[in-house]
Design an enzyme around this catalytic site. Structure first.
Site, PDB file in Angstrom:
ATOM      1  N   CYS A 120     -10.976   3.206  -0.239  1.00  0.00           N
ATOM      2  CA  CYS A 120      -9.511   3.636   0.104  1.00  0.00           C
ATOM      3  C   CYS A 120      -9.316   2.810   1.351  1.00  0.00           C
ATOM      4  O   CYS A 120     -10.071   2.936   2.340  1.00  0.00           O
ATOM      5  CB  CYS A 120      -9.338   5.110   0.036  1.00  0.00           C
ATOM      6  SG  CYS A 120      -7.562   5.584   0.848  1.00  0.00           S
ATOM      7  N   THR A 121      -8.286   1.952   1.207  1.00  0.00           N
ATOM      8  CA  THR A 121      -8.100   0.934   2.505  1.00  0.00           C
ATOM      9  C   THR A 121      -7.781   2.022   3.750  1.00  0.00           C
ATOM     10  O   THR A 121      -7.981   1.456   4.876  1.00  0.00           O
ATOM     11  CB  THR A 121      -6.827   0.123   2.097  1.00  0.00           C
ATOM     12  OG1 THR A 121      -5.735   0.741   1.915  1.00  0.00           O
ATOM     13  CG2 THR A 121      -7.073  -0.670   1.078  1.00  0.00           C
ATOM     14  N   HIS A 122      -7.104   3.104   3.478  1.00  0.00           N
ATOM     15  CA  HIS A 122      -6.931   3.833   4.780  1.00  0.00           C
ATOM     16  C   HIS A 122      -8.141   4.056   5.630  1.00  0.00           C
ATOM     17  O   HIS A 122      -8.104   4.337   6.764  1.00  0.00           O
ATOM     18  CB  HIS A 122      -6.471   5.247   4.532  1.00  0.00           C
ATOM     19  CG  HIS A 122      -4.944   5.324   4.425  1.00  0.00           C
ATOM     20  ND1 HIS A 122      -4.319   4.698   2.983  1.00  0.00           N
ATOM     21  CD2 HIS A 122      -3.754   5.581   4.916  1.00  0.00           C
ATOM     22  CE1 HIS A 122      -2.982   4.883   2.919  1.00  0.00           C
ATOM     23  NE2 HIS A 122      -2.680   5.364   4.302  1.00  0.00           N
ATOM     24  N   CYS A 168      -4.340  -1.637  -1.765  1.00  0.00           N
ATOM     25  CA  CYS A 168      -4.670  -0.261  -2.126  1.00  0.00           C
ATOM     26  C   CYS A 168      -5.399  -0.065  -3.305  1.00  0.00           C
ATOM     27  O   CYS A 168      -5.032  -0.676  -4.417  1.00  0.00           O
ATOM     28  CB  CYS A 168      -3.146   0.299  -2.541  1.00  0.00           C
ATOM     29  SG  CYS A 168      -3.218   2.136  -3.027  1.00  0.00           S
ATOM     30  N   ASN A 169      -6.507   0.664  -3.158  1.00  0.00           N
ATOM     31  CA  ASN A 169      -7.421   0.616  -4.151  1.00  0.00           C
ATOM     32  C   ASN A 169      -7.004   1.650  -5.478  1.00  0.00           C
ATOM     33  O   ASN A 169      -7.075   1.317  -6.545  1.00  0.00           O
ATOM     34  CB  ASN A 169      -8.816   1.470  -3.903  1.00  0.00           C
ATOM     35  CG  ASN A 169      -9.766   0.617  -2.903  1.00  0.00           C
ATOM     36  OD1 ASN A 169     -10.561  -0.110  -3.257  1.00  0.00           O
ATOM     37  ND2 ASN A 169      -9.315   0.384  -1.423  1.00  0.00           N
ATOM     38  N   THR A 170      -6.239   2.611  -4.976  1.00  0.00           N
ATOM     39  CA  THR A 170      -5.714   3.430  -6.096  1.00  0.00           C
ATOM     40  C   THR A 170      -4.403   2.616  -6.895  1.00  0.00           C
ATOM     41  O   THR A 170      -4.507   2.567  -8.131  1.00  0.00           O
ATOM     42  CB  THR A 170      -4.801   4.608  -5.464  1.00  0.00           C
ATOM     43  OG1 THR A 170      -5.885   5.206  -4.477  1.00  0.00           O
ATOM     44  CG2 THR A 170      -4.587   5.596  -6.369  1.00  0.00           C
ATOM     45  N   ASP A 184       0.735  -1.259   0.134  1.00  0.00           N
ATOM     46  CA  ASP A 184      -0.060   0.100  -0.197  1.00  0.00           C
ATOM     47  C   ASP A 184       0.890   1.321  -0.082  1.00  0.00           C
ATOM     48  O   ASP A 184       2.043   1.043   0.281  1.00  0.00           O
ATOM     49  CB  ASP A 184      -0.839   0.050   1.056  1.00  0.00           C
ATOM     50  CG  ASP A 184      -1.790   0.984   1.257  1.00  0.00           C
ATOM     51  OD1 ASP A 184      -2.363   1.531   0.306  1.00  0.00           O
ATOM     52  OD2 ASP A 184      -2.101   1.546   2.364  1.00  0.00           O
ATOM     53  N   SER A 185       0.175   2.290  -0.228  1.00  0.00           N
ATOM     54  CA  SER A 185       1.121   3.563  -0.105  1.00  0.00           C
ATOM     55  C   SER A 185       1.564   3.969   1.349  1.00  0.00           C
ATOM     56  O   SER A 185       2.340   4.751   1.643  1.00  0.00           O
ATOM     57  CB  SER A 185       0.314   4.782  -0.792  1.00  0.00           C
ATOM     58  OG  SER A 185      -0.867   4.962  -0.058  1.00  0.00           O
TER      59      SER A 185
HETATM   60  N1  DGL Z   1      -4.771   3.500   0.551  1.00  0.00           N
HETATM   61  C1  DGL Z   1      -4.892   3.833  -0.651  1.00  0.00           C
HETATM   62  C2  DGL Z   1      -6.117   3.364  -1.432  1.00  0.00           C
HETATM   63  O1  DGL Z   1      -6.675   2.419  -0.927  1.00  0.00           O
HETATM   64  C3  DGL Z   1      -4.477   5.168  -1.118  1.00  0.00           C
HETATM   65  C4  DGL Z   1      -3.900   6.559  -0.111  1.00  0.00           C
HETATM   66  C5  DGL Z   1      -3.149   7.409  -0.854  1.00  0.00           C
HETATM   67  O2  DGL Z   1      -1.730   7.152  -0.747  1.00  0.00           O
HETATM   68  O3  DGL Z   1      -3.556   8.632  -1.281  1.00  0.00           O
HETATM   69  O4  DGL Z   1      -6.462   3.843  -2.371  1.00  0.00           O
END
Ligand code: DGL
Length: 263
Positions: free
Chosen positions: A186-188, A74-76, A10-11
């Site tokens: 978004c996983t966060h 990470c979805n992105t 993930d990011s």
């Molecule tokens: N956790 C990430 C997601 O699921 C992206 C967060 C980010 O780096 O902007 O999209």
């Protein structure tokens, strides 16, 4: 049988609840969690930038850890780079994409909220998901950039009320749109799931992709006959140094919370 680790990517720290789901159910497996904090946030970067960043980070991780499979938690990163990763690396990838399909099925009033990054919300992959699986629904999209930044950098040091304050504009938006389900795309956001559920209220459901992704990885490991027979240690790896004490503190706190050894 294959005792090599499964690489979560993930990011930042968002993918940890996805890792936890699997860790509990597959105690023999070993996990490497890569938080690409050097390149955080992903959500404000272009498609081209992200493909380069993700490719290079994955390349380094493969050299170091030789994973047998990877979960792009990470979805992105998933909506942008899954095809690229699958054609450039020779092990299976499981992606995390917004749970639009189950949300459309569960929504009674056919009004769905989607909380994600700018990149995910604007991307053609998401558009396609909506057209294919939620054409009978209105989908209201909210880009939660500030919330993601808060979670990545300040969650552990947040004072009382700060978590609620940061999610308040999103909650107002979804109340105004009268949605009955919100997709955590978004996983966060999973790290503020309880706060979001409390603020949205019991009439609005929250949904993420944890279970689908978890079941898919189990299936892939079984199909390819690469289940592990012996657990090694689990690692939490940062690609960059946190540049502020509060950020470093946040990474230490979260790796401990999820029982991972920080590298
Ligand atoms: N956790 C990430 C997601 O699921 C992206 C967060 C980010 O780096 O902007 O999209």
């Amino acid at each position: 049988m294959n005792n090599s680790p499964i690489l979560f990517f993930d990011s930042g720290i968002g993918g940890l609840p996805y890792l936890e789901w699997l860790k509990v159910r597959m105690p023999e497996e070993s996990f490497i969690y890569i938080a690409d904090n050097k390149n955080f946030p992903y959500g404000t970067k272009s498609r081209e930038q992200l493909i380069d960043i993700i490719h290079d980070t994955m390349d380094e991780a493969v050299d170091k850890y030789s994973p047998k499979a990877s979960v792009i938690a990470c979805n992105t990163a998933s909506v942008i780079s899954l095809d690229h990763l699958r054609s450039n690396f020779d092990f299976p990838f499981i992606g995390v994409v917004p749970a639009i399909k189950p949300a459309a099925f569960l929504s009674e009033n056919k009004k769905i909220g989607l909380m994600a990054t700018n990149r995910t919300i604007e991307d053609k992959y998401t558009e396609k998901l909506i057209i294919e699986h939620a054409s009978d629904c209105e989908v209201f999209r909210y880009a939660g950039t500030e919330i993601i930044d808060f979670i990545e950098n300040e969650l552990s040091s947040a004072k009382s009320g700060e978590r609620e304050t940061v999610i308040d504009p999103a909650v107002k938006f979804f109340h105004e749109k009268e949605v009955d389900i919100v997709v955590l795309g978004c996983t966060h956001f999973l790290l503020l799931e309880n706060e979001l559920q409390n603020a949205l209220g019991p009439q609005i459901k929250i949904i993420d992709s944890r279970e689908g992704v978890g079941r898919q990885i189990v299936r892939v490991l079984k199909d390819k006959d690469i289940l592990s027979a012996k657990k090694q240690s689990d690692l939490f790896v940062l690609t960059g140094q946190g540049d502020e004490e509060k950020k470093i503190k946040n990474y230490r706190w979260i790796s401990k919370k999820y029982g991972l050894c920080a590298v």
